[in-house]
Motif scaffolding. Structure first.
Motif, PDB file in Angstrom:
ATOM      1  N   TYR A 387       0.825  -0.683   0.320  1.00 47.78           N
ATOM      2  CA  TYR A 387      -0.117  -0.090  -0.071  1.00 47.78           C
ATOM      3  C   TYR A 387       0.656   1.380   0.111  1.00 47.78           C
ATOM      4  O   TYR A 387       0.274   1.972  -0.713  1.00 47.78           O
ATOM      5  CB  TYR A 387      -0.675  -0.029   1.254  1.00 47.78           C
ATOM      6  N   LEU A 426      -6.045  -5.020  -1.725  1.00 46.70           N
ATOM      7  CA  LEU A 426      -5.650  -3.481  -0.777  1.00 46.70           C
ATOM      8  C   LEU A 426      -5.141  -2.891  -1.509  1.00 46.70           C
ATOM      9  O   LEU A 426      -5.397  -1.157  -1.615  1.00 46.70           O
ATOM     10  CB  LEU A 426      -5.506  -3.491   0.528  1.00 46.70           C
ATOM     11  N   HIS A 427      -3.967  -3.219  -2.201  1.00 51.95           N
ATOM     12  CA  HIS A 427      -2.621  -2.252  -3.250  1.00 51.95           C
ATOM     13  C   HIS A 427      -3.416  -1.872  -4.421  1.00 51.95           C
ATOM     14  O   HIS A 427      -3.162  -0.360  -4.377  1.00 51.95           O
ATOM     15  CB  HIS A 427      -1.114  -3.321  -4.261  1.00 51.95           C
ATOM     16  N   SER A 430      -4.313   1.850  -3.926  1.00 56.38           N
ATOM     17  CA  SER A 430      -3.162   2.919  -3.288  1.00 56.38           C
ATOM     18  C   SER A 430      -2.932   4.392  -3.702  1.00 56.38           C
ATOM     19  O   SER A 430      -3.076   4.274  -4.986  1.00 56.38           O
ATOM     20  CB  SER A 430      -1.952   1.964  -2.906  1.00 56.38           C
ATOM     21  N   THR A 451     -10.453   6.152  -0.164  1.00 57.01           N
ATOM     22  CA  THR A 451      -9.715   5.644   1.298  1.00 57.01           C
ATOM     23  C   THR A 451     -10.544   5.317   2.747  1.00 57.01           C
ATOM     24  O   THR A 451      -9.939   4.434   3.182  1.00 57.01           O
ATOM     25  CB  THR A 451      -8.773   6.387   1.359  1.00 57.01           C
ATOM     26  N   VAL A 455     -10.631   1.050   2.593  1.00 55.17           N
ATOM     27  CA  VAL A 455      -9.722   0.384   3.312  1.00 55.17           C
ATOM     28  C   VAL A 455      -9.781  -0.654   4.108  1.00 55.17           C
ATOM     29  O   VAL A 455      -9.402  -1.913   4.026  1.00 55.17           O
ATOM     30  CB  VAL A 455      -8.607   1.315   4.512  1.00 55.17           C
TER      31      VAL A 455
END
Length: 475
Positions: A387, A426-427, A430, A451, A455
């Motif tokens: 991330y 999750l990446h 980012s 976000t 997340v």
């Protein structure tokens, strides 16, 4: 010191954009520039930025021409059959729409390109979300998570990087991971069902005819009274949602079928359709994706050639080509601008040595007793590390160090490589992933709002995949 400043820079960036104190582009440029001065290397800022721009320029070029290519493919109707199938399933039920978002994003993600996935998903479903007053961050969050799970395909990037970094075969890494990834995808679909039920409870359930009838009545009232704020409640549930505002003209300006087509997002009578060229466009797209997977040419070159060919064949008249380029110019500018702004962020992280110190610190704090469980440790670390840094930085900079530590305790490189894929859901949200700006830009969602929403759910998805990997003995 560099470790602390690195984490502080990332935290400052995230806090400011989540609190909407700065735009992402401004934050990506100004915050790393300020921290570069704090580190005492302000004189080298220009070099760091140029290095970052140089490294990300191919990505920016790829995204620019990918947006043009797939934008043209959407314009000419290549994806209409898929979209119609998903929309037919969704109807006007918020729960079905959210589940349909996950399914459509997962299906389109098979091409291995996040930008493509987000362009098609948002283009198809954005009108539905807007008309029913559904939460747009639910759409962006679900799409990002579904794409994140599918991003682990061997041609998606992370698996190939892990294989290259540890000198392994990509199929040896990916194939055993399929059961765990399938569990992760099912979890995303299940989560979308729960989020959809929440939206259904908030908004109620309507049929398409009821939505159109409400809009007709609303538009008639607006035209008759001249009161732009007089919008009736359009739900049969809690009444907390409101009917979408009229999009232009009275209800008598178009037929019910025209309204239904607009409701479904892709007008079947739009003048950009090229039904006679459908199979040419399908063959061109399959050839392009095959060339990407087989690496016949660099991806930016493939999309540049593909965009030029698609425009020339589908719109041979130069004014029509200019019109198509202008239609997609906003997305191109927003995304390319964001990529080059991110180049400042990544350039400073790399150039000052912050990212290296952060990685070393993360490895050093691992307790000695965790050595035999380095695969589990790698899976957990993949969440924050992928991330806060690029996939290149993680897979080529951090993973080899972790794998070496694991090898000293008898943990195989294959286990380490598989564990390193866990953080991809999750990446994909980012701030260092260019494709996410395509997603939030087209959906007209603030990056900070996206976000805040995604997340926690994306991290939970990662942990589900990790748990499934341990349960199946894969990790």
């Amino acid at each position: 010191m560099l470790t602390i400043l690195g984490f502080a820079m990332i935290a400052t960036f995230l806090v400011l954009i989540m609190m909407k104190k700065m735009s992402p582009i401004a934050a990506l440029v100004l915050i790393p520039a300020l921290f570069c001065v704090f580190v005492g290397k302000g004189a080298h800022l220009g070099d760091y930025v140029i290095d970052g721009v140089t490294s990300l320029a191919p990505t920016a070029a790829m995204l620019m021409f990918a947006i043009v290519y797939f934008g043209v493919m959407i314009d000419v109707g290549l994806f209409d059959p898929i979209v119609r199938g998903i929309l037919k399933f969704c109807k006007a039920d918020p729960m079905r729409i959210v589940v349909g978002t996950a399914l459509l994003a997962a299906i389109v993600s098979l091409d291995g390109d996040g930008s493509t996935t987000f362009m098609i998903t948002v283009s198809a479903l954005y009108p539905l979300y807007k008309r029913l007053k559904m939460s747009l961050v639910v759409m962006t969050g679900v799409a990002a998570m579904a794409n994140g799970v599918m991003n682990t395909l061997p041609w998606g990037g992370p698996t190939a990087r892990a294989a290259t970094a540890l000198k392994l075969d990509a199929s040896d890494i990916f194939v055993p991971m399929i059961p765990a990834l399938a569990v992760g995808l099912l979890f995303v679909i299940g989560l979308s069902y729960v989020l959809g039920l929440r939206e259904r409870k908030r908004l109620g359930v309507l049929t398409l005819d009821e939505v159109l009838e409400e809009e007709k009545e609303t538009e008639t009232v607006l035209v008759g009274t001249g009161a732009p704020g007089a919008v009736r409640t359009a739900t049969g549930g809690s009444g907390s949602g409101t009917a979408p505002e009229a999009t232009g003209g009275s209800a008598t300006d178009g037929s019910a079928s025209d309204e239904a087509d607009d409701f479904q997002g892709l007008d079947p009578d739009r003048d950009t359709l090229r039904p006679k060229l459908y199979w040419f466009n399908a063959l061109l797209t399959v050839t392009l994706l095959t060339a990407m997977i087989m690496e016949w040419l660099p991806i930016p070159v493939l999309f540049l050639l593909g965009a030029a060919l698609a425009l020339s064949v589908n719109f041979p008249r130069i004014p029509d080509q200019k019109a198509r380029l202008a239609a997609h110019a906003d997305n191109v500018l927003n995304v390319s601008g964001m990529v080059f702004a991110a180049a400042v962020f990544t350039g400073v992280l790399q150039g000052t040595g912050m990212v290296d110190h952060m990685a070393e610190w993360m490895v050093d704090v691992i307790p000695e007793g965790m050595g035999p469980h380095m695969a589990l440790v790698t899976g957990v670390l993949s969440l924050p590390l992928t991330y806060f840094m690029s996939n290149d930085g993680f897979y080529f900079g951090v993973l080899p160090v972790l794998a070496e530590a694991g090898a000293a305790h008898g943990v195989s490189p294959l286990e380490m490589a598989r564990a390193s894929l866990v953080g991809q859901p999750l990446h994909m949200s980012s701030p260092l992933v260019p494709a996410v700006y395509v997603l939030v830009g087209m959906a007209k969602v603030e990056f900070g709002d996206h976000t805040r929403f995604v997340v926690k759910w994306a991290a939970l998805t990662c942990l589900v995949i990790l748990g499934a990997g341990i349960l199946f003995g894969i990790v």
